[in-house]
Structure formats: C-alpha cells, structure tokens
Write an enzyme that holds these catalytic residues in place. Sequence first.
Site, PDB file in Angstrom:
ATOM      1  N   TRP A 164       0.804  -1.223   0.000  1.00 39.91           N
ATOM      2  CA  TRP A 164       0.000   0.000   0.000  1.00 39.91           C
ATOM      3  C   TRP A 164       0.831   1.263   0.000  1.00 39.91           C
ATOM      4  O   TRP A 164       0.316   2.336  -0.322  1.00 39.91           O
ATOM      5  CB  TRP A 164      -0.902   0.022   1.250  1.00 39.91           C
ATOM      6  CG  TRP A 164      -0.169  -0.262   2.527  1.00 39.91           C
ATOM      7  CD1 TRP A 164      -0.069  -1.461   3.162  1.00 39.91           C
ATOM      8  CD2 TRP A 164       0.593   0.672   3.319  1.00 39.91           C
ATOM      9  NE1 TRP A 164       0.706  -1.350   4.299  1.00 39.91           N
ATOM     10  CE2 TRP A 164       1.125  -0.056   4.422  1.00 39.91           C
ATOM     11  CE3 TRP A 164       0.874   2.039   3.215  1.00 39.91           C
ATOM     12  CZ2 TRP A 164       1.925   0.550   5.399  1.00 39.91           C
ATOM     13  CZ3 TRP A 164       1.666   2.633   4.178  1.00 39.91           C
ATOM     14  CH2 TRP A 164       2.184   1.893   5.266  1.00 39.91           C
ATOM     15  N   ASN A 165       2.104   1.207   0.357  1.00 38.55           N
ATOM     16  CA  ASN A 165       2.812   2.450   0.664  1.00 38.55           C
ATOM     17  C   ASN A 165       3.258   3.223  -0.573  1.00 38.55           C
ATOM     18  O   ASN A 165       3.303   4.436  -0.566  1.00 38.55           O
ATOM     19  CB  ASN A 165       4.014   2.170   1.577  1.00 38.55           C
ATOM     20  CG  ASN A 165       5.026   1.236   0.946  1.00 38.55           C
ATOM     21  OD1 ASN A 165       4.661   0.245   0.302  1.00 38.55           O
ATOM     22  ND2 ASN A 165       6.301   1.517   1.119  1.00 38.55           N
ATOM     23  N   LYS A 188      -2.139  -8.763  -7.219  1.00 44.04           N
ATOM     24  CA  LYS A 188      -2.998  -8.467  -6.063  1.00 44.04           C
ATOM     25  C   LYS A 188      -2.474  -7.201  -5.400  1.00 44.04           C
ATOM     26  O   LYS A 188      -1.492  -7.249  -4.658  1.00 44.04           O
ATOM     27  CB  LYS A 188      -3.001  -9.611  -5.058  1.00 44.04           C
ATOM     28  CG  LYS A 188      -4.121  -9.448  -3.994  1.00 44.04           C
ATOM     29  CD  LYS A 188      -3.800 -10.113  -2.697  1.00 44.04           C
ATOM     30  CE  LYS A 188      -3.066  -9.199  -1.752  1.00 44.04           C
ATOM     31  NZ  LYS A 188      -3.849  -7.989  -1.337  1.00 44.04           N
ATOM     32  N   PRO A 189      -3.086  -6.060  -5.654  1.00 48.40           N
ATOM     33  CA  PRO A 189      -2.678  -4.856  -4.921  1.00 48.40           C
ATOM     34  C   PRO A 189      -3.294  -4.877  -3.533  1.00 48.40           C
ATOM     35  O   PRO A 189      -4.231  -5.631  -3.256  1.00 48.40           O
ATOM     36  CB  PRO A 189      -3.281  -3.729  -5.767  1.00 48.40           C
ATOM     37  CG  PRO A 189      -4.523  -4.341  -6.359  1.00 48.40           C
ATOM     38  CD  PRO A 189      -4.195  -5.801  -6.585  1.00 48.40           C
ATOM     39  N   ASP A 190      -2.773  -4.057  -2.643  1.00 50.63           N
ATOM     40  CA  ASP A 190      -3.443  -3.870  -1.370  1.00 50.63           C
ATOM     41  C   ASP A 190      -4.809  -3.243  -1.636  1.00 50.63           C
ATOM     42  O   ASP A 190      -4.942  -2.319  -2.439  1.00 50.63           O
ATOM     43  CB  ASP A 190      -2.611  -2.964  -0.462  1.00 50.63           C
ATOM     44  CG  ASP A 190      -3.148  -2.933   0.954  1.00 50.63           C
ATOM     45  OD1 ASP A 190      -4.157  -2.232   1.191  1.00 50.63           O
ATOM     46  OD2 ASP A 190      -2.577  -3.611   1.826  1.00 50.63           O
ATOM     47  N   GLY A 239       6.796  -6.258   0.640  1.00 50.75           N
ATOM     48  CA  GLY A 239       6.025  -6.158   1.871  1.00 50.75           C
ATOM     49  C   GLY A 239       6.873  -6.513   3.069  1.00 50.75           C
ATOM     50  O   GLY A 239       8.099  -6.378   3.055  1.00 50.75           O
ATOM     51  N   SER A 240       6.231  -7.012   4.101  1.00 51.87           N
ATOM     52  CA  SER A 240       6.924  -7.302   5.350  1.00 51.87           C
ATOM     53  C   SER A 240       7.784  -8.556   5.224  1.00 51.87           C
ATOM     54  O   SER A 240       7.520  -9.439   4.406  1.00 51.87           O
ATOM     55  CB  SER A 240       5.910  -7.498   6.473  1.00 51.87           C
ATOM     56  OG  SER A 240       5.213  -8.725   6.314  1.00 51.87           O
ATOM     57  N   GLU A 261      11.180  -7.931  -1.966  1.00 54.39           N
ATOM     58  CA  GLU A 261      11.744  -6.760  -1.292  1.00 54.39           C
ATOM     59  C   GLU A 261      10.997  -6.587   0.010  1.00 54.39           C
ATOM     60  O   GLU A 261       9.785  -6.357   0.021  1.00 54.39           O
ATOM     61  CB  GLU A 261      11.648  -5.493  -2.132  1.00 54.39           C
ATOM     62  CG  GLU A 261      12.447  -4.365  -1.472  1.00 54.39           C
ATOM     63  CD  GLU A 261      12.061  -2.982  -1.924  1.00 54.39           C
ATOM     64  OE1 GLU A 261      11.467  -2.249  -1.102  1.00 54.39           O
ATOM     65  OE2 GLU A 261      12.356  -2.633  -3.067  1.00 54.39           O
ATOM     66  N   LEU A 262      11.731  -6.680   1.118  1.00 55.77           N
ATOM     67  CA  LEU A 262      11.104  -6.756   2.430  1.00 55.77           C
ATOM     68  C   LEU A 262      11.461  -5.551   3.288  1.00 55.77           C
ATOM     69  O   LEU A 262      11.670  -4.473   2.770  1.00 55.77           O
ATOM     70  CB  LEU A 262      11.505  -8.090   3.077  1.00 55.77           C
ATOM     71  CG  LEU A 262      11.289  -9.321   2.171  1.00 55.77           C
ATOM     72  CD1 LEU A 262      11.777 -10.586   2.826  1.00 55.77           C
ATOM     73  CD2 LEU A 262       9.832  -9.434   1.743  1.00 55.77           C
ATOM     74  N   CYS A 295      10.254   1.684   2.438  1.00 57.04           N
ATOM     75  CA  CYS A 295      11.183   0.614   2.838  1.00 57.04           C
ATOM     76  C   CYS A 295      12.624   1.103   2.920  1.00 57.04           C
ATOM     77  O   CYS A 295      13.410   0.579   3.711  1.00 57.04           O
ATOM     78  CB  CYS A 295      11.096  -0.543   1.850  1.00 57.04           C
ATOM     79  SG  CYS A 295       9.492  -1.364   1.816  1.00 57.04           S
ATOM     80  N   GLU A 393      11.422  -2.281  12.779  1.00 58.02           N
ATOM     81  CA  GLU A 393      11.066  -1.300  11.755  1.00 58.02           C
ATOM     82  C   GLU A 393       9.826  -0.536  12.207  1.00 58.02           C
ATOM     83  O   GLU A 393       8.785  -1.135  12.489  1.00 58.02           O
ATOM     84  CB  GLU A 393      10.803  -1.998  10.426  1.00 58.02           C
ATOM     85  CG  GLU A 393      10.533  -1.040   9.282  1.00 58.02           C
ATOM     86  CD  GLU A 393      10.327  -1.756   7.959  1.00 58.02           C
ATOM     87  OE1 GLU A 393      10.675  -1.186   6.907  1.00 58.02           O
ATOM     88  OE2 GLU A 393       9.817  -2.891   7.970  1.00 58.02           O
TER      89      GLU A 393
END
Length: 524
Positions: A164-165, A188-190, A239-240, A261-262, A295, A393
Amino acid sequence: MTTALDDARTHAARVVTPELVARLTRGVPGSGRTACHSPLTGERLAELPETTVPEVAGAFDRARAAQQSWAALPVRRRAAVLLRFHDLMLRRQDEILDLIQLETGKARLHAHEEVQAVAMAARHYGRKAPAYLRPRRHTGSIPVLTRVRQLRHPRGVVGQIAPWNYPLELSAGDALPALVAGNALVMKPDTETALTALWARRLLIEAGLPEDVWQVVIGAGPVVGPAVVAHADYLSFTGSTATGRAVAQGAAARLVGASLELGGKNAMLVLDDADLDRAAAGAVRACFSSAGQLCISVERLYVHQSVADVFLERFTARTRALRLGGGLDWGADMGSLASQAQLDTVLRHIKDAVANGATVLAGGHPRPDLGPYFHEPTVLDGVTPGMAVCEQETFGPVVSVYRFRDEDEAVERANATPYGLNSSVWSRSAPRARRIAARLRTGTVNINEGYAAAYGSVQAPMGGMGDSGLGRRHGAEGIHKYTEPQTIAHQRVLPLAPSFGMDDRQYARFISGSLRLMKTLRLR
C-alpha cells in the site's frame, strides 16, 4: 469555516466518482464486494469487487491464454507500449497524483516521486528491453566446433503482490519489466490502494497492452495472496519480512522463483567532515518522505560525536519547520500515515522509548486536528538496545540519533541489524565515503543523498540483503528475473567423444592437451 477533513471529503467526492470506479474496475473479477478508504478522513473512498479463490484461478487462466500471443510479438512492439505509457502518464499525472494522495495520505511531492520512478522504469525498459532480451552467443566447449546461443523466454504468468505504501511505483513499476519480457501478470494490490494500481493498468491498456495480459484480483491478503502464490509461474512480492517468508515457502514448495523486497532499518552515517547543512536537509528527506512509510527511508542516524550537537541543532530545526497537510495540492512537506495500525506502531515505539529513558528532540505527538492518522515528524535521542524503536522497523516519521567515535564503530553499528536494504553516507571526501559505503551490508548505498540517488539509477540493481529480501529490481537483473534462460549448443564436425579411430586413452590425452592450449590462448 471548512476544516481539513471537510476539504478532504470534497476532494474525494470530486476525484473518485462512480464513473471512474466503474471504468477502472471493468474486467476485474469479483463476486463479492469490498472497499478502500482514505487515510485523510478514515472514511470509505470506493466500493470494489472482491475476488474469490476460484476467481483468482480464472484470472490466471485468462492471463495464460493471452500471454502466448503477447509473447509472440517482437520485443520492440512490446517495448513501444511502455514508451507510450510513459508519455500518457506524464501528460495525465494530475489524475494519478490525486488518487495516490487520497489512497495513501502522502504529500503531493512524495506522490510525484512515484510518477518519477515509474516514468524512469518505463523509459529504461522501453529503450533497453530489446538489448536485455536479445539472443547472445557464447564460447562453446570446443571453440569453432561448438556454437552456443542463449535465448531468454518469458516465464509465463507472473504473480505480483503489491503493498500500500507506494501503490503506483510498486505495482506498475514492477509490472513493466515483467510485461515487456513477454509475461502476463496477475496482480494483487493492497485493497486500500487498489484504485492507483487499477488506474495504471487501464492506462497501460490505453497504451496498447492487450486487456487480458494484466489481470487484477482484489481481496484480503491471507485469502487472495496464497491463491496467487498457488498459480504463478514466478512471484514478485514487496512487503513485510514475515509475509515474505511465507511467500518464499509457497514458491519453494512449487519450485517457482520469487523476488522479495522486504523490510529495512536503514542507517545514515554523518561523518566528521560532512557538509552539515546539506546533511541536515538530506536527513529530513531521507527520514520523513511519505511520512517515513518507505522501505528505504532512514530510521537510524549515526553522527560523529564531534559534529553531533551542531548537526542536531540544524536537523531538529528543519524537522520542526516541516509543514503537515492533507490537501491535494503542492506545499505540504509531509502528509498522513496510512492507517490506524501504522499510527499505533509509531505511538507505541515513541512511548516505549521515552519510558525507558529516551528524549524527544522534535515532534512526538499525533495531530488529530489535521486528520485521523497524522503524526508529527519525530527525532529521538538516547535510544538504547532493547527499545522497540532501536531494533524494529517503525515505518513511520520517527528517527533515532546515535553518536559514534570513529569509522569502524559507525560501520559496525550500522551493520548490527538483520536487515540490509539501504544506507546513506555523508562526507566531503568522495574516496572516504566510497570506502565506507563498500563496507556497509546493504543492497544500495547513497553518498550525500538518502535514498533517491540509488533508487532512481534504474540501470543499476536495487534490492536487499539478509532479512531485507531476495532478488533485485531495476537494470538487467530487474528484467532477467522474469525470464527463463535457455542454452542451445550446436556441435559440428567432431563429437565430444572418441572419434577418428581414437581409443578412450587417446581421446583423454587429446582433450587434456586441448584444455592446456585453451588456457594458454586465454580462452574463457
């Protein structure tokens, strides 16, 4: 007298019309209904289709059927779609800037960072994809007699799970190299930022992408996410770290590749010879862009003890001067957090730090007068190991300051985290800064900049080490990951076996002599 909330509601009603939602969601599978909300008001922004697990499978079927004819097009035809998309997006950027702000709450300048990033990716892959994907010749096992050609084939249907960011950059920006490589895409977007991704899809279709090649599915992550993982030929996830591990396990079980990418706990190092005014201004950008919900933003500031007091005076003054706002126009320096969950994390980290002895140098308070999730940019001093803000984080407008004595200490403390995404070094000496940069265990390092220099250099790879992920976006790695390399070797005249009457011993001697000769001739 109108309030900030009244203005946000007016903007939302003007921008997100029923006609816009109907146009963007056309063709999106969903027998159920869900909704996205604006963090500027906390209220519903639009009703959206909600995709069921069987409907996700149907989206993959449609994408798979469309992928073959898309991949059969010459790569230059596919690349031309990206270049047309580039022009359309820049021409109509006000549309997407409004949507990004309404869906994320970020300031307009920070929304424009997404437009910049996607335009650069579209231009880069629109120009360079034919070179990245062209067949290549390699030296064969026996030069002249063995001719080797390498081809790159699309993987098929890429499954993309976007956060989402940064809803434009981390949806369209990652989709472009996958598509130009000849893949179809199921994304799949947020749910809360789905309109931005849908706008990008619709614009790419307008630029010439066949409609079924990019499918969008919408729904709760724990439901729709695993369904995407279950059908994809390759997975792209941002994401996370916790969710990334689950995606990686699902991909591994099916023996398909994944790029992840986390999270990050990124450090900025201000050396004793840094230009402190530039460093203070750069730290404000690095820490508080998009309200710290990035991130690669900086959450840890390491400052040489000899300049720490002067630097902090300048940095905190700039931080206190930041203008917060939620209007859909230019001028605000920082916008809102995206949700109550993000605000709760910020409040928890600050409260824990202060309770355990940390000092608030700037900020420290929520701003409900501006909107439900606004929070002041916050600088903490005296943070120690064991505090949540030191090790976890935050993903918000909070930065902790630490002092160091020498370069070795700074590098050791910057690397003392399982994350390894981005870092920043500030010095007037380029050789010194480069030397320190090479010692930092992060996928990107910026010298005299926070994050934008490395991220915006789209010919170079970007990604994380350690708990910050696997794989890279941008550059050759950013498109090659979406392909399957194939080697075709053509053996001519002589087989790779005893021939012309040679027995096994004679053949072995012949090959051994050939290997020595090739080394002498410096053949690779």
